[in-house]
Design a protein around this motif. Structure first.
Motif, PDB file in Angstrom:
ATOM      1  N   UNK A   1       0.824  -1.199   0.000  1.00 45.12           N
ATOM      2  CA  UNK A   1       0.000   0.000   0.000  1.00 45.12           C
ATOM      3  C   UNK A   1       0.858   1.249   0.000  1.00 45.12           C
ATOM      4  N   UNK A   2       2.054   1.122  -0.538  1.00 44.03           N
ATOM      5  CA  UNK A   2       3.025   2.211  -0.496  1.00 44.03           C
ATOM      6  C   UNK A   2       2.709   3.406  -1.370  1.00 44.03           C
TER       7      UNK A   2
ATOM      8  N   UNK B   1       1.264   5.319   3.299  1.00 43.45           N
ATOM      9  CA  UNK B   1       2.307   4.438   2.771  1.00 43.45           C
ATOM     10  C   UNK B   1       3.459   5.238   2.193  1.00 43.45           C
ATOM     11  N   UNK B   2       3.121   6.276   1.425  1.00 42.57           N
ATOM     12  CA  UNK B   2       4.156   7.131   0.836  1.00 42.57           C
ATOM     13  C   UNK B   2       4.890   7.926   1.910  1.00 42.57           C
ATOM     14  N   UNK B   3       4.153   8.341   2.954  1.00 41.23           N
ATOM     15  CA  UNK B   3       4.794   9.051   4.063  1.00 41.23           C
ATOM     16  C   UNK B   3       5.883   8.179   4.685  1.00 41.23           C
ATOM     17  N   UNK B   4       5.558   6.911   4.952  1.00 38.91           N
ATOM     18  CA  UNK B   4       6.539   6.038   5.582  1.00 38.91           C
ATOM     19  C   UNK B   4       7.642   5.609   4.609  1.00 38.91           C
ATOM     20  N   UNK B   5       7.339   5.578   3.323  1.00 35.40           N
ATOM     21  CA  UNK B   5       8.395   5.332   2.339  1.00 35.40           C
ATOM     22  C   UNK B   5       9.464   6.420   2.449  1.00 35.40           C
ATOM     23  N   UNK B   6       9.028   7.675   2.472  1.00 29.70           N
ATOM     24  CA  UNK B   6       9.961   8.792   2.599  1.00 29.70           C
ATOM     25  C   UNK B   6      10.672   8.768   3.948  1.00 29.70           C
ATOM     26  N   UNK B   7       9.935   8.408   4.975  1.00 28.36           N
ATOM     27  CA  UNK B   7      10.504   8.355   6.323  1.00 28.36           C
ATOM     28  C   UNK B   7      11.649   7.349   6.393  1.00 28.36           C
ATOM     29  N   UNK B   8      11.404   6.126   5.923  1.00 27.25           N
ATOM     30  CA  UNK B   8      12.429   5.079   5.996  1.00 27.25           C
ATOM     31  C   UNK B   8      13.615   5.384   5.078  1.00 27.25           C
ATOM     32  N   UNK B   9      13.334   5.957   3.923  1.00 34.33           N
ATOM     33  CA  UNK B   9      14.426   6.300   3.010  1.00 34.33           C
ATOM     34  C   UNK B   9      15.335   7.371   3.625  1.00 34.33           C
TER      35      UNK B   9
END
Length: 274
Positions: free
Chosen positions: A11-12, A17-25
């Motif tokens: 669900x990225x 999902x996109x928020x946490x993608x940026x967070x982890x990156x």
């Protein structure tokens, strides 16, 4: 960053999902995402990544968990971010027989630029290493972590989320039905009412479908909506009666007592905030 700690977000492509993608990156983790429009499937994502974050609407959450269940190994760490916790935890316990599992609820939206002072609720379902890693990671961003059982979480969310959103919609409708010009209302607002308008304006960026699910899918939502409406009716009747001043003072004193307790607790829990 250890390359083995790869993050896969199911669900990225969604907002959170996109928020946490940026967070982890930003934290240095390799991140892959799967969603309805990606070539990478949920199963392939699970096979390729150690940390699996499930960021999907709660109504399809059971379906997603079932889909990936046969491919989750002992080495996997699975995290959900559903806004309700009781049913998602039951689903994960039932279908995910391997790996470490952590249930979480970020108490903030996808548009936050600074997480310092924000809160994330969590409940360890299985495993200790995932909890240690998660707490260290989130604490490094200045987040407040609150450990709470799924049942208690959902009960409190019926007030914190359901009634908060219900009140904001009620306030917006009352403003609209008043017939006042919004510009005049803003110019003549007191500081406290202006703060409420600033909170209300945040709805401009929110997803009606997501808010409908938060409002309607909590089983205790109806109870607290009815409680609020009953209190509104009782207060209106009291303040319209011949004993209006007496009734107002009685209820205001009750509100003051709650406010005094809040003042002590808020200053203690959030000492840096006004």
């Amino acid at each position: 960053m250890d390359e083995n700690f790869r993050v896969g977000i199911i669900g990225g492509k969604g907002k959170m999902g996109n928020f946490f993608k940026n967070f982890f990156e930003k934290k240095g983790y390799p991140v892959e995402v799967s969603d309805v429009n990606t070539t990478l499937t949920n199963i392939e994502l699970v096979k390729r990544n150690k940390i699996i974050l499930i960021s999907v609407p709660i109504e399809i959450f059971p379906e997603v968990v079932k889909e990936i269940s046969s491919f989750v190994r002992e080495t996997h760490w699975v995290i959900d971010i559903c806004s309700l916790k009781n049913e998602p935890v039951k689903v994960m316990k039932k279908f995910l027989k391997k790996g470490e599992i952590l249930a979480t609820h970020p108490l903030f939206g996808p548009y936050e630029e600074d997480l310092k002072g924000k809160t994330i609720a969590f409940y360890p379902v299985r495993g200790k290493e995932i909890v240690k890693w998660f707490k260290n990671l989130m604490s490094s961003e200045g987040l407040n972590l609150v450990k709470i059982s799924p049942k208690k979480h959902d009960e409190i969310m019926a007030l914190v989320q359901v009634i908060n959103h219900f009140w904001l919609i009620l306030l917006a409708k009352t403003i609209k039905d008043s017939g006042f010009n919004l510009k005049d209302l803003i110019y003549l607002s007191t500081p406290s009412f202006l703060r409420q308008l600033h909170i209300l304006k945040r709805l401009a960026k929110q997803d009606p479908q997501l808010y409908a699910k938060i409002q309607l899918e909590n089983p205790l939502g109806k109870k607290f909506r009815n409680l609020l409406c009953r209190n509104c009716k009782d207060l209106a009747k009291a303040f319209n009666s011949e004993k209006a001043e007496e009734e107002f003072k009685k209820h205001f004193i009750l509100a003051k007592k709650v406010a005094e307790e809040l003042e002590i607790l808020l200053d203690k829990i959030f000492p840096e905030k006004i």
